[in-house]
Design a protein around this motif. Sequence first.
Motif, PDB file in Angstrom:
ATOM      1  N   THR A   1     -19.654  21.975  26.192  1.00 48.21           N
ATOM      2  CA  THR A   1     -20.876  22.326  25.619  1.00 48.21           C
ATOM      3  C   THR A   1     -21.038  23.030  24.346  1.00 48.21           C
ATOM      4  OG1 THR A   1     -21.924  23.495  27.399  1.00 48.21           O
ATOM      5  CG2 THR A   1     -23.713  23.535  25.151  1.00 48.21           C
TER       6      THR A   1
ATOM      7  N   SER B   1     -18.653  20.230  22.200  1.00 45.59           N
ATOM      8  CA  SER B   1     -19.651  19.026  21.420  1.00 45.59           C
ATOM      9  C   SER B   1     -20.149  20.332  20.056  1.00 45.59           C
ATOM     10  CB  SER B   1     -21.726  19.144  22.067  1.00 45.59           C
ATOM     11  OG  SER B   1     -21.991  18.512  21.889  1.00 45.59           O
ATOM     12  N   VAL B   2     -20.661  21.522  20.177  1.00 39.72           N
ATOM     13  CA  VAL B   2     -21.277  21.649  19.317  1.00 39.72           C
ATOM     14  C   VAL B   2     -20.252  21.644  17.721  1.00 39.72           C
ATOM     15  CG1 VAL B   2     -22.074  24.730  18.402  1.00 39.72           C
ATOM     16  CG2 VAL B   2     -23.092  23.512  20.562  1.00 39.72           C
TER      17      VAL B   2
ATOM     18  N   ARG C   1     -18.525  19.588  17.298  1.00 40.90           N
ATOM     19  CA  ARG C   1     -17.315  18.598  16.331  1.00 40.90           C
ATOM     20  C   ARG C   1     -19.189  18.380  16.031  1.00 40.90           C
ATOM     21  NH1 ARG C   1     -14.614  17.133  21.572  1.00 40.90           N
ATOM     22  NH2 ARG C   1     -12.743  18.087  21.722  1.00 40.90           N
ATOM     23  N   SER C   2     -19.919  18.749  16.374  1.00 41.71           N
ATOM     24  CA  SER C   2     -20.667  18.331  15.209  1.00 41.71           C
ATOM     25  C   SER C   2     -21.453  18.809  13.492  1.00 41.71           C
ATOM     26  CB  SER C   2     -22.385  18.549  15.915  1.00 41.71           C
ATOM     27  OG  SER C   2     -22.778  20.047  15.707  1.00 41.71           O
ATOM     28  N   LEU C   3     -20.732  19.856  13.722  1.00 42.52           N
ATOM     29  CA  LEU C   3     -20.213  20.541  12.595  1.00 42.52           C
ATOM     30  C   LEU C   3     -19.723  20.524  11.593  1.00 42.52           C
ATOM     31  CD1 LEU C   3     -21.048  24.401  14.504  1.00 42.52           C
ATOM     32  CD2 LEU C   3     -22.601  23.143  12.969  1.00 42.52           C
TER      33      LEU C   3
ATOM     34  N   ARG D   1     -30.460  19.439  19.373  1.00 43.65           N
ATOM     35  CA  ARG D   1     -29.397  19.243  20.125  1.00 43.65           C
ATOM     36  C   ARG D   1     -30.506  19.898  21.309  1.00 43.65           C
ATOM     37  NH1 ARG D   1     -24.647  20.129  20.765  1.00 43.65           N
ATOM     38  NH2 ARG D   1     -24.972  21.610  23.080  1.00 43.65           N
TER      39      ARG D   1
ATOM     40  N   LYS E   1     -24.385  20.472  34.208  1.00 43.18           N
ATOM     41  CA  LYS E   1     -25.226  20.013  32.815  1.00 43.18           C
ATOM     42  C   LYS E   1     -24.327  19.059  32.163  1.00 43.18           C
ATOM     43  CE  LYS E   1     -21.445  23.243  30.481  1.00 43.18           C
ATOM     44  NZ  LYS E   1     -20.749  23.945  29.755  1.00 43.18           N
TER      45      LYS E   1
ATOM     46  N   ASN F   1     -26.056  16.233  20.909  1.00 46.51           N
ATOM     47  CA  ASN F   1     -25.961  16.552  19.124  1.00 46.51           C
ATOM     48  C   ASN F   1     -27.165  15.174  18.834  1.00 46.51           C
ATOM     49  OD1 ASN F   1     -24.469  18.761  18.887  1.00 46.51           O
ATOM     50  ND2 ASN F   1     -23.200  17.092  18.920  1.00 46.51           N
TER      51      ASN F   1
ATOM     52  N   PHE G   1     -25.080  11.731  19.886  1.00 52.64           N
ATOM     53  CA  PHE G   1     -23.781  11.925  19.286  1.00 52.64           C
ATOM     54  C   PHE G   1     -23.045  13.233  20.465  1.00 52.64           C
ATOM     55  CE2 PHE G   1     -23.279  15.090  16.077  1.00 52.64           C
ATOM     56  CZ  PHE G   1     -24.327  15.208  15.584  1.00 52.64           C
ATOM     57  N   GLU G   2     -21.384  12.933  20.385  1.00 49.65           N
ATOM     58  CA  GLU G   2     -20.886  14.365  21.000  1.00 49.65           C
ATOM     59  C   GLU G   2     -21.602  14.839  22.313  1.00 49.65           C
ATOM     60  OE1 GLU G   2     -17.934  14.862  19.656  1.00 49.65           O
ATOM     61  OE2 GLU G   2     -17.139  13.747  18.535  1.00 49.65           O
TER      62      GLU G   2
ATOM     63  N   PHE H   1     -21.720  14.563  26.204  1.00 49.62           N
ATOM     64  CA  PHE H   1     -20.598  15.275  27.530  1.00 49.62           C
ATOM     65  C   PHE H   1     -21.647  15.815  28.693  1.00 49.62           C
ATOM     66  CE2 PHE H   1     -22.476  19.822  28.421  1.00 49.62           C
ATOM     67  CZ  PHE H   1     -23.237  19.863  27.682  1.00 49.62           C
TER      68      PHE H   1
END
Lengths: 177, 427
Positions: free
Chosen positions: A135, A138-139, A141-143, B364, B378, B382, B393-394, B396
């Motif tokens: 999680t 993912s967060v 890599r969005s920044l 998100r 889970k 994004n 994108f990105e 999981f």
Amino acid sequence: MGSVVKGRAIGREPGPGRQARRRAYHASIQMNFCTHSLEMWLALAASPIIIRGRFGVSRGRGEVHVRRWVAMGVALAAWPAVAGDIEYGAYLASDCTSCHRPGGERGIPPIAGLPQGAIAEAMRQYREGERRNPTMQSVARSLGPEEIEALAAYFASLEDGRIDSGSTTHAGDGGKP
Amino acid sequence: MSKVTRRELGRLAGGGLAAGAAAGLFPTGVIGQARPRVVVIGGGPGGGTAAKYIAMESDGAIDVTLVEPQRQYTTCFYSNLYLGGLWPFEGLVHDYETMAARHGVRVVHDLATGVDHDARTVRLWGGDELSYDRLVVAPGIDFRWDAIEGYGAEAAAVMPHSYKAGPQTRLLKSQLEAMEDGGTFLLSAPPMPYRCPPGPYERICMIAWYFKSHKPNSKILVLDSKGSFSKQALFTEAWNTYYPGMIEWIPAELGGAVEAVDLDEMVVVADGERHRVDVANIIPPQRAGRIAEVAGLTDETGWCPVVPETFASPLVDDTFVLGDATIATEMPKSAFSANSQAKVVAMTVRHELTGSRAFPPRFRNTCWSSVADGDAVKIGANYRPTEERLEAFEGFISETGESGQLRRETREEADAWYAGITEDIFA
């Protein structure tokens, strides 16, 4: 989600007023960035070294990117709280508060009040995969670097919620906060 | 180190307001009015978050009214854990008192029955009218009561949907508790799009968990209007590992699409075949909450199109739509999505009404599902807006075969998320 009907209203096209409003909205976003950059330039005019940052806004199929050059002084090293756009960080942080809360408990660590450098470093480690929680990867890599700096500056600026960060960990992070 | 609070940020934004007004930067002409007004219809994850964030971040500069009929909100998310015996019902229930006291949101417990876009007013069941400068509509879902023969609104008292949490959740739980060991429980899963794509399958896991410890000879029959579903490999793995022989899943192409129910006989009909069962949970096909249609926000699909960048309605001016009611492909309908969308709407509304800074939208979603006690998985991503949609994108997803330790940690993370998001919405 393949069966979801895609796109906008069918049969009822947005009127000219709507299109104009959307254009005005985008224009105002760009204007905002420009004026803000100017403020930062003025504020940091005395800084001895200027480094550059970049900010992409994706809009539409054509991926029109609005880029701005942000002045950030090397004041960074000497006064860590000065670097990073705290107001932008406050907005970005609303992403985090869906999960992270002051006080916290098992499962998701509290982050408010953590030192700026610690947050920025943790996010870098998630980006690089050195920390494993998917999680947070993912967060992170969005920044971009500017966003991470803004977030870190904002959280470091919060007075409340300073918690022993070693007390809780993210799932899969092998004990790292 | 200087400390800046949210309140101080609000004041900073206020200073920007004056400067911005002088420079004529604002897209809309509300400067000069006493306090711009925002009405939010619907107090779930989308509407609740929007109301709170607009009030909190504007620090009183915007007058925010939340219209929600219920005094207490029962979250649909985590209600499956209640069915499985892993979460107390009281743990699902939240009220609006903190939001009102702490952030100044005016909460009106009434039902919105209509919107006059020209006059910019919302009509309430109780007779009052509320004026707005911006309207945020977050009505959640309604069911298509005409989609399954014999399954009208009143049928839910016999075969609950339990897909709006509250009394329906308790009803299904009591039916499961009253069922004898060796009975058959049927779940009918809806076609896309619907609220919480993994929800029916987490529910199957949780009810199987309850059966395993209380009624181990019982069976679960899943009639599905789809041919595949969210997190399928993970759920299937759990069904085989924890509940071998208990669960039968019938996809649409093999006769899973439910056509009719017979309440007197406790029969569910799919593809001509009559399934006689002891407890039936019918999750019907869905559409946007009623007020969305009344307010002219839906298209012919029954859902609300939105401008992907802002969640503004392309059909009606000065109006935003949030959460499950929207067509936000590829964002799934979830509490997390609605909460995320609400923050973009709050930022946009503040920008339009007070000239606060606008930032690029960020969207998100993360969705945790419990497959057994102490075992959760889970999925997340994004989303960035394009002209037509929100593109993931990105992303999981949990993997099959993960260690028990990781799955326990994921469940702890899910519990912490529940505490975090409910505080983020309601407090």
